[in-house]
Design a protein around this motif. Structure first.
Motif, PDB file in Angstrom:
ATOM      1  N   GLY A 176     -16.785   2.850  -7.645  1.00  0.00           N
ATOM      2  CA  GLY A 176     -16.356   3.431  -6.372  1.00  0.00           C
ATOM      3  C   GLY A 176     -15.221   2.644  -5.744  1.00  0.00           C
ATOM      4  O   GLY A 176     -14.263   3.221  -5.219  1.00  0.00           O
ATOM      5  N   GLU A 177     -15.308   1.325  -5.811  1.00  0.00           N
ATOM      6  CA  GLU A 177     -14.255   0.480  -5.251  1.00  0.00           C
ATOM      7  C   GLU A 177     -12.959   0.612  -6.052  1.00  0.00           C
ATOM      8  O   GLU A 177     -11.868   0.650  -5.481  1.00  0.00           O
ATOM      9  N   ALA A 178     -13.069   0.711  -7.357  1.00  0.00           N
ATOM     10  CA  ALA A 178     -11.877   0.908  -8.202  1.00  0.00           C
ATOM     11  C   ALA A 178     -11.244   2.266  -7.924  1.00  0.00           C
ATOM     12  O   ALA A 178     -10.015   2.392  -7.875  1.00  0.00           O
ATOM     13  N   ASP A 179     -12.066   3.291  -7.732  1.00  0.00           N
ATOM     14  CA  ASP A 179     -11.543   4.612  -7.365  1.00  0.00           C
ATOM     15  C   ASP A 179     -10.810   4.547  -6.026  1.00  0.00           C
ATOM     16  O   ASP A 179      -9.739   5.129  -5.867  1.00  0.00           O
ATOM     17  N   ARG A 180     -11.388   3.825  -5.067  1.00  0.00           N
ATOM     18  CA  ARG A 180     -10.732   3.663  -3.755  1.00  0.00           C
ATOM     19  C   ARG A 180      -9.395   2.948  -3.899  1.00  0.00           C
ATOM     20  O   ARG A 180      -8.406   3.315  -3.262  1.00  0.00           O
ATOM     21  N   LEU A 181      -9.363   1.941  -4.752  1.00  0.00           N
ATOM     22  CA  LEU A 181      -8.120   1.209  -4.989  1.00  0.00           C
ATOM     23  C   LEU A 181      -7.055   2.133  -5.572  1.00  0.00           C
ATOM     24  O   LEU A 181      -5.908   2.132  -5.115  1.00  0.00           O
ATOM     25  N   ALA A 182      -7.429   2.933  -6.538  1.00  0.00           N
ATOM     26  CA  ALA A 182      -6.473   3.872  -7.151  1.00  0.00           C
ATOM     27  C   ALA A 182      -5.980   4.879  -6.114  1.00  0.00           C
ATOM     28  O   ALA A 182      -4.769   5.159  -6.039  1.00  0.00           O
ATOM     29  N   ARG A 183      -6.888   5.422  -5.313  1.00  0.00           N
ATOM     30  CA  ARG A 183      -6.487   6.373  -4.263  1.00  0.00           C
ATOM     31  C   ARG A 183      -5.570   5.701  -3.245  1.00  0.00           C
ATOM     32  O   ARG A 183      -4.601   6.296  -2.776  1.00  0.00           O
ATOM     33  N   TYR A 184      -5.881   4.474  -2.910  1.00  0.00           N
ATOM     34  CA  TYR A 184      -5.074   3.730  -1.943  1.00  0.00           C
ATOM     35  C   TYR A 184      -3.651   3.523  -2.481  1.00  0.00           C
ATOM     36  O   TYR A 184      -2.680   3.743  -1.760  1.00  0.00           O
ATOM     37  N   CYS A 185      -3.558   3.110  -3.740  1.00  0.00           N
ATOM     38  CA  CYS A 185      -2.230   2.926  -4.351  1.00  0.00           C
ATOM     39  C   CYS A 185      -1.442   4.224  -4.315  1.00  0.00           C
ATOM     40  O   CYS A 185      -0.262   4.236  -3.941  1.00  0.00           O
ATOM     41  N   ARG A 186      -2.087   5.321  -4.699  1.00  0.00           N
ATOM     42  CA  ARG A 186      -1.411   6.625  -4.685  1.00  0.00           C
ATOM     43  C   ARG A 186      -0.969   7.000  -3.270  1.00  0.00           C
ATOM     44  O   ARG A 186       0.143   7.488  -3.058  1.00  0.00           O
ATOM     45  N   LYS A 228     -13.758  -9.218 -17.069  1.00  0.00           N
ATOM     46  CA  LYS A 228     -14.149  -9.739 -15.748  1.00  0.00           C
ATOM     47  C   LYS A 228     -13.768  -8.712 -14.684  1.00  0.00           C
ATOM     48  O   LYS A 228     -12.835  -8.895 -13.902  1.00  0.00           O
ATOM     49  N   THR A 229     -14.519  -7.629 -14.661  1.00  0.00           N
ATOM     50  CA  THR A 229     -14.152  -6.505 -13.807  1.00  0.00           C
ATOM     51  C   THR A 229     -14.233  -6.824 -12.318  1.00  0.00           C
ATOM     52  O   THR A 229     -13.376  -6.373 -11.554  1.00  0.00           O
ATOM     53  N   SER A 230     -15.244  -7.566 -11.898  1.00  0.00           N
ATOM     54  CA  SER A 230     -15.350  -7.908 -10.471  1.00  0.00           C
ATOM     55  C   SER A 230     -14.164  -8.741 -10.027  1.00  0.00           C
ATOM     56  O   SER A 230     -13.569  -8.493  -8.974  1.00  0.00           O
ATOM     57  N   ALA A 266     -11.872   1.722 -12.973  1.00  0.00           N
ATOM     58  CA  ALA A 266     -12.804   2.806 -12.648  1.00  0.00           C
ATOM     59  C   ALA A 266     -13.487   3.319 -13.911  1.00  0.00           C
ATOM     60  O   ALA A 266     -14.680   3.630 -13.896  1.00  0.00           O
ATOM     61  N   ALA A 267     -12.741   3.378 -15.004  1.00  0.00           N
ATOM     62  CA  ALA A 267     -13.311   3.861 -16.264  1.00  0.00           C
ATOM     63  C   ALA A 267     -14.247   2.838 -16.904  1.00  0.00           C
ATOM     64  O   ALA A 267     -15.174   3.214 -17.631  1.00  0.00           O
ATOM     65  N   ALA A 268     -14.025   1.560 -16.611  1.00  0.00           N
ATOM     66  CA  ALA A 268     -14.792   0.496 -17.259  1.00  0.00           C
ATOM     67  C   ALA A 268     -16.011   0.046 -16.460  1.00  0.00           C
ATOM     68  O   ALA A 268     -16.777  -0.798 -16.923  1.00  0.00           O
ATOM     69  N   THR A 269     -16.193   0.596 -15.272  1.00  0.00           N
ATOM     70  CA  THR A 269     -17.271   0.133 -14.400  1.00  0.00           C
ATOM     71  C   THR A 269     -18.181   1.286 -14.001  1.00  0.00           C
ATOM     72  O   THR A 269     -17.900   2.447 -14.280  1.00  0.00           O
ATOM     73  N   ARG A 309     -21.125   0.718  -7.651  1.00  0.00           N
ATOM     74  CA  ARG A 309     -20.306   0.250  -6.544  1.00  0.00           C
ATOM     75  C   ARG A 309     -18.904  -0.179  -6.998  1.00  0.00           C
ATOM     76  O   ARG A 309     -17.922   0.132  -6.336  1.00  0.00           O
ATOM     77  N   GLU A 310     -18.822  -0.894  -8.111  1.00  0.00           N
ATOM     78  CA  GLU A 310     -17.511  -1.317  -8.612  1.00  0.00           C
ATOM     79  C   GLU A 310     -16.639  -0.120  -8.969  1.00  0.00           C
ATOM     80  O   GLU A 310     -15.446  -0.116  -8.696  1.00  0.00           O
TER      81      GLU A 310
END
Length: 97
Positions: A62-72, A18-20, A53-56, A59-60
């Motif tokens: 991109g959003e997962a990449d943004r989340l990872a960058r934000y955490c970092r 359930k990636t979303s 990010a690897a599983a999607t 748009r998803e």
């Protein structure tokens, strides 16, 4: 619900495909961790975001990449610590470094 519980929920959602839902929950967890001034959930979310990010795709992804960058960025921006003084104070220079 506390941030660490949200992290666990995001992990379970990811494991169930359930990636979303996992992405939404992960963002909630980051926001809650900031409110709690708790570094651990943000550290725990980074691999979840990377797995998302690897599983999607598209748009998803991109959003997962943004989340990872934000955490970092949050972890790097506060010197690797979100605990006292609070992350927002440290990010905006309202407390001792």
């Amino acid at each position: 619900m506390n941030a660490q519980s949200l992290v666990e929920r995001a992990r379970a959602q990811l494991a169930d495909g359930k990636t979303s839902a996992a992405l939404r929950t992960a963002w909630q967890a980051v926001n809650q961790a900031l409110l709690e001034s708790n570094e651990r959930p943000i550290r725990d979310l980074l691999p979840v975001a990377e797995a998302l990010a690897a599983a999607t795709e598209g748009r998803e992804q991109g959003e997962a990449d943004r989340l990872a960058r934000y955490c970092r960025a949050v972890l790097d921006g506060v010197g690797g610590g979100v605990e006292s003084p609070g992350v927002l104070d440290r990010l905006f220079g309202r407390g001792k470094a």
